[in-house]
Enzyme design. Structure first.
Site, PDB file in Angstrom:
ATOM      1  N   CYS A  24      42.339  68.879  56.252  1.00  0.00           N
ATOM      2  CA  CYS A  24      42.480  68.127  55.003  1.00  0.00           C
ATOM      3  C   CYS A  24      41.472  68.588  53.966  1.00  0.00           C
ATOM      4  CB  CYS A  24      42.341  66.639  55.280  1.00  0.00           C
ATOM      5  SG  CYS A  24      40.825  66.202  56.151  1.00  0.00           S
ATOM      6  N   ASP A  67      39.323  58.391  58.045  1.00  0.00           N
ATOM      7  CA  ASP A  67      38.103  58.059  58.775  1.00  0.00           C
ATOM      8  C   ASP A  67      36.897  57.897  57.839  1.00  0.00           C
ATOM      9  OD1 ASP A  67      36.459  57.814  61.092  1.00  0.00           O
ATOM     10  OD2 ASP A  67      35.887  59.909  60.865  1.00  0.00           O
ATOM     11  N   CYS A 120      29.308  70.995  45.206  1.00  0.00           N
ATOM     12  CA  CYS A 120      29.965  72.067  44.431  1.00  0.00           C
ATOM     13  C   CYS A 120      29.162  73.368  44.422  1.00  0.00           C
ATOM     14  CB  CYS A 120      30.236  71.590  43.009  1.00  0.00           C
ATOM     15  SG  CYS A 120      30.775  72.902  41.897  1.00  0.00           S
TER      16      CYS A 120
END
Ligand code: SF4
Ligand code: SF4
Length: 468
Positions: free
Chosen positions: A263, A285, A358
């Site tokens: 994911c 989760d 990032c």
């Protein structure tokens, strides 16, 4: 399967994560994100999944699965606290509900400290895949992973690893990258590699306190990027054929198919719902909170909740809420803006929703991209991606030969465009940088070092300068 060469062609299955004992754990790791979810439940909560909830979960997960094998991940808290009888029931239910010809894959994510011989036997007999949490060597692991009495746990985890292996089970390793473990990436990585493990997942720790301030145990973006770059450089030269690092494999998937399988590296969030012990179902989760409670298995089916509008919106938000900086980013295909749980900073233009990590992601993917793409080319030609190790070794040897043959005033073989004497010759310590009277170190560009002048080498020994 164990090697990256094999996993590079593997496919995904239907997955869900269940919490048989909710957030209850025998350890108290400083950075744990799950223990606080205890506040969601009543004070007299027993934190045990009932037979009724278990049956609705197993039946629902199988009914909603698109393909076999159906993957059950038993998670925590600490899932071994549920006891072997709980899993006997779960496996019996799986056999009862599975369509003919289908199979289940069971995984347990454990801290290993309760894993005795009886557990190891049980795990081996039922072919349970194990994820074992080790934060590297004792100095890194024992700083933040202690039990509820404050005792160190590393030795117990190593004992669990040995027990599993004695029963023929090779666990995957989960290692967090936190403020402690990120300080010396190579020592940590080599320690895990030298344990002989075949699969490592590095998980960045990003946690915030109740005021939203990033905790001291969290890894900084810069340290995370430096960690990944250092580990990647070691892995891509020496270990591609014997050790899978999950994040690097995901990068390879992006180069071969355009998207990752996890994911976190996919365009949208996954459909990996979290099933709490009381039947409550959450979007993920990492989003076990009131705002992301989709419903309960006591009243709804797993499929209904997975296909609900709220879950579809949650899933799509990973893509749809990307700030412009991400949409324009050159490494978007690899990073996908990272996990939404960490998107709490703003871009340079002030747009919210930028991932805290990032700078680390960008540094790593810009650094590793060329080599990941080369491995992707090898896969496309039906060659082993681990061939990159030979290619890099050959390139390195050829560069070394160029260094040996280069003269001081030749262009540097590294391709910098500078003279050899002003670049790698100096950087390698084969020629000393000049020191000004004021003590500042300057370039050697206009300083002619006599051939007989001793200079300081890598090992700090005096040795003669190379002949000009
Ligand atoms: S929120 Fe993060 S962990 Fe959860 S599904 Fe999305 S990417 Fe995965
Ligand atoms: S590196 Fe940064 S800007 Fe690029 S996609 Fe990732 S989070 Fe967004």
């Amino acid at each position: 399967m164990s090697s990256l060469d094999e996993r590079a062609v593997s496919t995904a299955t239907s997955v869900s994560i269940a919490k048989p004992v909710g957030p209850i754990c025998n350890l108290h790791c400083d950075y744990c994100y799950y223990l606080d979810t205890v506040d969601l439940f009543a004070r007299d909560e027993r934190f045990r999944m009932s037979e009724q909830v278990l049956e609705r979960y197993v039946a629902g997960a199988i009914a909603g699965a698109i393909t076999s094998p159906v993957h059950f991940v038993w998670h925590g808290g600490e899932p071994l606290l549920a006891g072997r009888a709980f899993y006997e029931s779960a496996f019996e239910l799986q056999r009862r509900y599975l369509p003919a010809g289908w199979t289940c894959l069971n995984s347990m994510q454990t801290n290993g400290t309760l894993l005795d011989d009886r557990w190891a036997t049980f795990i081996a007999e039922h072919h349970v895949a194990v994820g074992l949490s080790i934060d590297g060597h004792p100095a890194a692991h024992d700083r933040l992973r202690r039990d509820r009495r404050g005792r160190e746990t590393h030795a117990r985890v190593l004992a669990a690893l040995a027990r599993l292996r004695a029963h023929g089970v090779e666990p995957d390793i989960l290692c967090t990258v936190n403020a402690v473990s990120a300080t010396d990436p190579l020592t940590l990585y080599r320690y895990l590699r030298d344990l002989g493990v075949s699969w490592i997942q590095f998980i960045p720790v990003v946690a915030r306190d109740h005021d939203g301030v990033v905790t001291a145990q969290s890894v900084t973006p810069e340290a995370f990027g430096a960690f990944l770059c250092a580990v990647f450089d070691e892995w891509v030269r020496h270990d591609v054929n014997r050790l899978v690092v999950q994040g690097f494999l995901e990068g390879l998937f992006v180069t071969t198919s355009g998207h990752g399988t996890l994911c976190v590296s996919a365009e949208t969030c996954g459909q990996v719902l979290a099933i709490e012990h009381d039947g409550s179902v959450y979007s993920c989760d990492h989003f076990v909170d009131r705002a992301h409670r989709l419903g309960s298995l006591r009243t709804d089916s797993l499929s209904q909740l997975a296909n609900s509008t709220r879950q579809k919106d949650f899933t799509a938000a990973k893509r749809d809420a990307l700030p412009t900086q991400c949409r324009d980013c050159t490494v978007l295909a690899f990073c996908r803006g990272g996990c939404p749980k960490d998107r709490f900073t703003s871009t340079a233009a002030g747009e919210p929703g930028l991932n805290y990590l990032c700078a680390g992601y960008r540094r790593f993917f810009e650094h590793a991209r060329t080599r990941l793409e080369r491995m992707g080319e090898l896969v496309a030609r039906r060659q082993r991606p681990s061939l990159i190790m030979t290619e890099l070794a050959n390139a390195e040897a050829s560069r070394e030969r160029s260094f040996e043959l280069s003269r001081r005033n030749d262009p540097c073989p590294c391709g910098s465009g500078r003279k050899f004497k002003n670049c790698c010759l100096m950087l390698r310590g084969l020629i000393a940088p000049a020191t000004r009277r004021d003590g500042r170190v300057t370039s050697q560009s206009d300083v002619n070092t006599p051939a007989s002048t001793p200079t300081v080498g890598d090992a700090g020994e005096a040795k003669p300068a190379p002949t000009p």
